[in-house]
Design a protein around this motif. Sequence first.
Motif, mmCIF file in Angstrom:
data_model
loop_
_atom_site.group_PDB
_atom_site.id
_atom_site.type_symbol
_atom_site.label_atom_id
_atom_site.label_comp_id
_atom_site.label_asym_id
_atom_site.label_seq_id
_atom_site.Cartn_x
_atom_site.Cartn_y
_atom_site.Cartn_z
ATOM 1 N N ASN A 111 -21.416 -40.609 12.386
ATOM 2 C CA ASN A 111 -22.150 -40.015 11.270
ATOM 3 C C ASN A 111 -21.458 -38.754 10.763
ATOM 4 O OD1 ASN A 111 -24.148 -41.947 11.127
ATOM 5 N ND2 ASN A 111 -25.470 -40.893 12.584
ATOM 6 N N GLN A 112 -20.927 -37.935 11.676
ATOM 7 C CA GLN A 112 -20.213 -36.722 11.276
ATOM 8 C C GLN A 112 -18.948 -37.079 10.494
ATOM 9 O OE1 GLN A 112 -19.515 -34.605 14.892
ATOM 10 N NE2 GLN A 112 -21.611 -33.813 15.024
ATOM 11 N N GLN A 114 -18.452 -39.809 8.733
ATOM 12 C CA GLN A 114 -18.873 -40.329 7.432
ATOM 13 C C GLN A 114 -19.256 -39.193 6.490
ATOM 14 O OE1 GLN A 114 -18.755 -43.485 6.272
ATOM 15 N NE2 GLN A 114 -17.698 -43.951 8.164
ATOM 16 N N HIS A 115 -19.974 -38.220 7.032
ATOM 17 C CA HIS A 115 -20.395 -37.079 6.224
ATOM 18 C C HIS A 115 -19.168 -36.272 5.765
ATOM 19 C CE1 HIS A 115 -22.892 -33.919 4.678
ATOM 20 N NE2 HIS A 115 -22.244 -33.019 5.404
ATOM 21 N N ALA A 117 -16.154 -37.409 5.339
ATOM 22 C CA ALA A 117 -15.428 -38.207 4.346
ATOM 23 C C ALA A 117 -16.101 -38.146 2.984
ATOM 24 C CB ALA A 117 -15.318 -39.648 4.809
ATOM 25 N N GLN A 118 -17.433 -38.129 2.954
ATOM 26 C CA GLN A 118 -18.166 -38.073 1.693
ATOM 27 C C GLN A 118 -18.036 -36.718 1.028
ATOM 28 O OE1 GLN A 118 -22.139 -39.224 2.668
ATOM 29 N NE2 GLN A 118 -21.655 -41.399 2.805
ATOM 30 N N THR A 119 -18.037 -35.661 1.834
ATOM 31 C CA THR A 119 -17.943 -34.323 1.262
ATOM 32 C C THR A 119 -16.533 -34.002 0.780
ATOM 33 O OG1 THR A 119 -17.650 -33.348 3.455
ATOM 34 C CG2 THR A 119 -19.883 -33.392 2.555
ATOM 35 N N SER A 120 -15.520 -34.624 1.389
ATOM 36 C CA SER A 120 -14.142 -34.350 0.976
ATOM 37 C C SER A 120 -13.741 -35.195 -0.228
ATOM 38 C CB SER A 120 -13.172 -34.598 2.118
ATOM 39 O OG SER A 120 -13.140 -35.965 2.462
ATOM 40 N N ALA A 121 -14.506 -36.258 -0.492
ATOM 41 C CA ALA A 121 -14.152 -37.152 -1.615
ATOM 42 C C ALA A 121 -14.609 -36.611 -2.950
ATOM 43 C CB ALA A 121 -14.777 -38.524 -1.403
#
Length: 121
Positions: A111-112, A114-115, A117-121
């Motif tokens: 989960n960390q 994934q989070h 990756a989403q914030t860096s995208a």
Amino acid sequence: RRATWENGFLQLSDAGLACLDLVRKHHVHLDATFSWAILALLSVEGAGRQLDPNVDATGAATRYLISFKNLVAEMNSGSFVSAKEMLTQMAMEKVGIDFWAFRNWRLGTWNQMQHAAQTSA
């Protein structure tokens, strides 16, 4: 109540209600024995949570569900994901490692990632 997954618990009531919701949504006939079993699980978990909010009904039930006989049945039915989880749990318990703590750590790490990756995208 919603923090139970983060605390390492799966609520049987949520799983049971989700199952009944799928039955209703897809208009599937549910055997009466199965529906009584779901209602019994809901009742047992609810009573257990009232007595002790930290009770882990799922963890207690797995002691009786995870067995070599059930592992072979899962493999024969082609459910290799379930069989892999069962085998992993059996092996870890044999060497004294808490499977649920490991599983929750693994999911938390995923989960960390994934989070991140989403914030860096």
